[in-house]
Design a protein around this motif. Structure first.
Motif, PDB file in Angstrom:
ATOM      1  N   LYS A  72       2.278  -1.433   0.410  1.00 38.53           N
ATOM      2  CA  LYS A  72       2.678  -0.675   1.588  1.00 38.53           C
ATOM      3  C   LYS A  72       3.245  -1.603   2.653  1.00 38.53           C
ATOM      4  CE  LYS A  72       3.156   2.485   4.692  1.00 38.53           C
ATOM      5  NZ  LYS A  72       4.376   3.334   4.670  1.00 38.53           N
ATOM      6  N   SER A  73       2.618  -2.735   2.859  1.00 36.24           N
ATOM      7  CA  SER A  73       3.097  -3.695   3.862  1.00 36.24           C
ATOM      8  C   SER A  73       4.491  -4.206   3.507  1.00 36.24           C
ATOM      9  CB  SER A  73       2.117  -4.864   3.974  1.00 36.24           C
ATOM     10  OG  SER A  73       2.582  -5.832   4.893  1.00 36.24           O
ATOM     11  N   VAL A  74       4.680  -4.589   2.241  1.00 41.77           N
ATOM     12  CA  VAL A  74       5.980  -5.109   1.805  1.00 41.77           C
ATOM     13  C   VAL A  74       7.039  -4.019   1.869  1.00 41.77           C
ATOM     14  CG1 VAL A  74       7.261  -6.035  -0.168  1.00 41.77           C
ATOM     15  CG2 VAL A  74       4.979  -6.905   0.357  1.00 41.77           C
ATOM     16  N   CYS A  75       6.705  -2.841   1.376  1.00 42.22           N
ATOM     17  CA  CYS A  75       7.684  -1.749   1.336  1.00 42.22           C
ATOM     18  C   CYS A  75       8.091  -1.321   2.745  1.00 42.22           C
ATOM     19  CB  CYS A  75       7.109  -0.568   0.563  1.00 42.22           C
ATOM     20  SG  CYS A  75       6.971  -0.847  -1.220  1.00 42.22           S
ATOM     21  N   SER A  76       7.145  -1.232   3.649  1.00 39.80           N
ATOM     22  CA  SER A  76       7.468  -0.829   5.015  1.00 39.80           C
ATOM     23  C   SER A  76       8.418  -1.817   5.663  1.00 39.80           C
ATOM     24  CB  SER A  76       6.190  -0.709   5.841  1.00 39.80           C
ATOM     25  OG  SER A  76       5.391   0.358   5.386  1.00 39.80           O
ATOM     26  N   ALA A  77       8.195  -3.105   5.410  1.00 35.33           N
ATOM     27  CA  ALA A  77       9.047  -4.130   6.008  1.00 35.33           C
ATOM     28  C   ALA A  77      10.467  -4.080   5.463  1.00 35.33           C
ATOM     29  CB  ALA A  77       8.438  -5.512   5.764  1.00 35.33           C
ATOM     30  N   ARG A  78      10.626  -3.573   4.239  1.00 33.96           N
ATOM     31  CA  ARG A  78      11.938  -3.582   3.588  1.00 33.96           C
ATOM     32  C   ARG A  78      12.631  -2.227   3.625  1.00 33.96           C
ATOM     33  NH1 ARG A  78      13.761  -7.651   1.199  1.00 33.96           N
ATOM     34  NH2 ARG A  78      15.204  -6.355  -0.020  1.00 33.96           N
ATOM     35  N   GLY A  79      11.980  -1.221   4.183  1.00 42.08           N
ATOM     36  CA  GLY A  79      12.582   0.106   4.167  1.00 42.08           C
ATOM     37  C   GLY A  79      12.554   0.744   2.794  1.00 42.08           C
ATOM     38  N   VAL A  80      11.536   0.382   2.005  1.00 44.39           N
ATOM     39  CA  VAL A  80      11.353   0.902   0.653  1.00 44.39           C
ATOM     40  C   VAL A  80      10.185   1.888   0.681  1.00 44.39           C
ATOM     41  CG1 VAL A  80      10.656   0.289  -1.705  1.00 44.39           C
ATOM     42  CG2 VAL A  80      12.282  -1.156  -0.453  1.00 44.39           C
ATOM     43  N   LYS A  81      10.284   2.977  -0.049  1.00 45.58           N
ATOM     44  CA  LYS A  81       9.234   3.979  -0.054  1.00 45.58           C
ATOM     45  C   LYS A  81       8.161   3.614  -1.076  1.00 45.58           C
ATOM     46  CE  LYS A  81      12.533   7.518   1.338  1.00 45.58           C
ATOM     47  NZ  LYS A  81      12.276   7.241   2.758  1.00 45.58           N
ATOM     48  N   LEU A  82       6.905   3.863  -0.707  1.00 42.00           N
ATOM     49  CA  LEU A  82       5.791   3.640  -1.620  1.00 42.00           C
ATOM     50  C   LEU A  82       5.195   4.982  -2.009  1.00 42.00           C
ATOM     51  CD1 LEU A  82       3.799   1.853  -3.151  1.00 42.00           C
ATOM     52  CD2 LEU A  82       2.373   1.823  -1.087  1.00 42.00           C
ATOM     53  N   ILE A  83       5.148   5.228  -3.318  1.00 43.44           N
ATOM     54  CA  ILE A  83       4.598   6.454  -3.879  1.00 43.44           C
ATOM     55  C   ILE A  83       3.359   6.084  -4.684  1.00 43.44           C
ATOM     56  CG2 ILE A  83       5.105   8.517  -5.215  1.00 43.44           C
ATOM     57  CD1 ILE A  83       7.056   8.086  -2.876  1.00 43.44           C
ATOM     58  N   VAL A  84       2.221   6.674  -4.363  1.00 42.01           N
ATOM     59  CA  VAL A  84       0.961   6.365  -5.037  1.00 42.01           C
ATOM     60  C   VAL A  84       0.681   7.406  -6.107  1.00 42.01           C
ATOM     61  CG1 VAL A  84      -1.547   6.147  -4.753  1.00 42.01           C
ATOM     62  CG2 VAL A  84      -0.004   5.155  -3.054  1.00 42.01           C
ATOM     63  N   GLY A  85       0.418   6.957  -7.314  1.00 39.85           N
ATOM     64  CA  GLY A  85       0.185   7.870  -8.416  1.00 39.85           C
ATOM     65  C   GLY A  85      -1.239   8.388  -8.476  1.00 39.85           C
ATOM     66  N   ALA A  86      -1.382   9.709  -8.570  1.00 41.90           N
ATOM     67  CA  ALA A  86      -2.636  10.380  -8.928  1.00 41.90           C
ATOM     68  C   ALA A  86      -3.804  10.081  -7.994  1.00 41.90           C
ATOM     69  CB  ALA A  86      -3.019  10.023 -10.369  1.00 41.90           C
ATOM     70  N   ASP A  87      -3.541   9.810  -6.744  1.00 38.53           N
ATOM     71  CA  ASP A  87      -4.635   9.548  -5.793  1.00 38.53           C
ATOM     72  C   ASP A  87      -4.162   9.898  -4.389  1.00 38.53           C
ATOM     73  OD1 ASP A  87      -6.723   8.584  -4.226  1.00 38.53           O
ATOM     74  OD2 ASP A  87      -7.095   6.874  -5.564  1.00 38.53           O
ATOM     75  N   MET A  88      -4.338  11.154  -4.011  1.00 39.31           N
ATOM     76  CA  MET A  88      -3.891  11.594  -2.701  1.00 39.31           C
ATOM     77  C   MET A  88      -4.699  10.955  -1.582  1.00 39.31           C
ATOM     78  SD  MET A  88      -2.883  15.597  -3.182  1.00 39.31           S
ATOM     79  CE  MET A  88      -4.401  16.045  -4.014  1.00 39.31           C
ATOM     80  N   ALA A  89      -5.998  10.736  -1.825  1.00 39.11           N
ATOM     81  CA  ALA A  89      -6.838  10.123  -0.799  1.00 39.11           C
ATOM     82  C   ALA A  89      -6.358   8.717  -0.483  1.00 39.11           C
ATOM     83  CB  ALA A  89      -8.296  10.111  -1.251  1.00 39.11           C
ATOM     84  N   LEU A  90      -6.045   7.930  -1.505  1.00 41.17           N
ATOM     85  CA  LEU A  90      -5.537   6.576  -1.293  1.00 41.17           C
ATOM     86  C   LEU A  90      -4.183   6.610  -0.614  1.00 41.17           C
ATOM     87  CD1 LEU A  90      -5.634   3.511  -1.669  1.00 41.17           C
ATOM     88  CD2 LEU A  90      -4.774   3.849  -4.013  1.00 41.17           C
ATOM     89  N   ALA A  91      -3.324   7.517  -1.037  1.00 43.76           N
ATOM     90  CA  ALA A  91      -2.001   7.629  -0.417  1.00 43.76           C
ATOM     91  C   ALA A  91      -2.117   7.910   1.076  1.00 43.76           C
ATOM     92  CB  ALA A  91      -1.198   8.726  -1.109  1.00 43.76           C
ATOM     93  N   LYS A  92      -2.998   8.810   1.441  1.00 39.71           N
ATOM     94  CA  LYS A  92      -3.191   9.124   2.859  1.00 39.71           C
ATOM     95  C   LYS A  92      -3.780   7.937   3.607  1.00 39.71           C
ATOM     96  CE  LYS A  92      -3.994  14.109   2.280  1.00 39.71           C
ATOM     97  NZ  LYS A  92      -5.008  15.182   2.401  1.00 39.71           N
ATOM     98  N   ARG A  93      -4.746   7.273   2.984  1.00 43.14           N
ATOM     99  CA  ARG A  93      -5.461   6.185   3.666  1.00 43.14           C
ATOM    100  C   ARG A  93      -4.544   5.025   4.034  1.00 43.14           C
ATOM    101  NH1 ARG A  93      -9.275   5.821   0.264  1.00 43.14           N
ATOM    102  NH2 ARG A  93      -8.888   3.853  -0.813  1.00 43.14           N
ATOM    103  N   ILE A  94      -3.595   4.713   3.170  1.00 43.40           N
ATOM    104  CA  ILE A  94      -2.730   3.566   3.454  1.00 43.40           C
ATOM    105  C   ILE A  94      -1.407   3.982   4.094  1.00 43.40           C
ATOM    106  CG2 ILE A  94      -3.742   2.227   1.569  1.00 43.40           C
ATOM    107  CD1 ILE A  94      -1.053   2.737   0.056  1.00 43.40           C
ATOM    108  N   GLY A  95      -1.222   5.280   4.300  1.00 40.43           N
ATOM    109  CA  GLY A  95       0.027   5.748   4.898  1.00 40.43           C
ATOM    110  C   GLY A  95       1.206   5.671   3.955  1.00 40.43           C
ATOM    111  N   ALA A  96       0.970   5.934   2.658  1.00 38.26           N
ATOM    112  CA  ALA A  96       2.058   5.917   1.676  1.00 38.26           C
ATOM    113  C   ALA A  96       3.062   7.018   1.989  1.00 38.26           C
ATOM    114  CB  ALA A  96       1.501   6.087   0.261  1.00 38.26           C
ATOM    115  N   ASP A  97       4.251   6.854   1.432  1.00 41.04           N
ATOM    116  CA  ASP A  97       5.315   7.836   1.668  1.00 41.04           C
ATOM    117  C   ASP A  97       5.186   9.056   0.777  1.00 41.04           C
ATOM    118  OD1 ASP A  97       7.202   6.289   3.568  1.00 41.04           O
ATOM    119  OD2 ASP A  97       6.792   4.882   1.944  1.00 41.04           O
TER     120      ASP A  97
END
Length: 210
Positions: free
Chosen positions: A81-106
């Motif tokens: 998430k840190s690397v992707c945010s800095a580069r304007g790249v989207k991060l998609i988390v597979g099969a874990d909505m709780a983790l996606a929300k926790r780290i602010g995934a796209d």
């Protein structure tokens, strides 16, 4: 340095191929602008250094975090998430909505074996895996913005799986209720074979590796 140069060159070639697929979909892309046209899927065995790949991806591409059972997955997700945010790249988390929300995934990715327990967050990108017309229909029913349709060609991830081939993939994509990214053995050399209605780009693992 040489590894970074090689990865950067691979990513640039794949980005150009993905952009060409999206462009050639033209007016046949039925569902408006897709959230991205190029995605790198993590794979701890075939691509053990996903952060290196994330650091060379072009803007508006995506990383889809798989490796569903790996130890330390949450930590890797936060780093990505840190690397992707800095580069304007989207991060998609597979099969874990709780983790996606926790780290602010796209967004979240829904493999064929995963059914969300509740409604998906409306602000998040949703991608889903698909291998046939029925699974493309399921992707639509789940509210997916994109479906990863595979395997387009023989692939190192699933060497024993029968591939769709270019003609079948294009036929499925043209009838799909959601835009698709071609996945499975796709690289810049064979991507032009997949150009057609509703093929919005490509996703890959091994093709990113120099």
């Amino acid at each position: 340095m040489r590894r970074h140069q090689g990865l950067r060159l691979r990513a640039a070639k794949l980005a150009a191929a993905a952009a060409a697929l999206k462009r050639q979909s033209g007016p046949h892309l039925k569902f408006g602008e897709p959230p991205f046209s190029l995605a790198f899927l993590t794979d701890a065995h075939r691509a053990p250094h996903p952060l290196l790949v994330a650091r060379v991806l072009p803007r508006e591409s995506a990383v889809i975090l798989r490796d569903y059972t790996m130890r330390g997955r949450a930590g890797l997700a936060a780093q990505l998430k840190s690397v992707c945010s800095a580069r304007g790249v989207k991060l998609i988390v597979g099969a874990d909505m709780a983790l996606a929300k926790r780290i602010g995934a796209d967004g979240v990715h829904l493999p064929r074996w995963f059914s969300p327990a509740g409604p998906l967050p409306g602000a998040m990108i949703v991608t889903a895996s698909a291998h046939d017309a029925q699974e493309l229909k399921r992707a639509k029913e789940l509210g997916a913005d994109l479906a990863l349709l595979s395997p387009a060609f023989p692939t190192g991830s699933h060497p024993d799986s029968e591939s769709l081939g270019a003609a079948a993939l294009k036929r499925l994509a043209a009838a799909s209720p959601v835009p698709v990214l071609a996945l499975g053995g796709v690289d810049e050399t064979n991507a032009p074979m997949l150009a057609g209605p509703n093929v919005a780009g490509l996703a890959a693992i091994g093709a990113f590796l120099d």
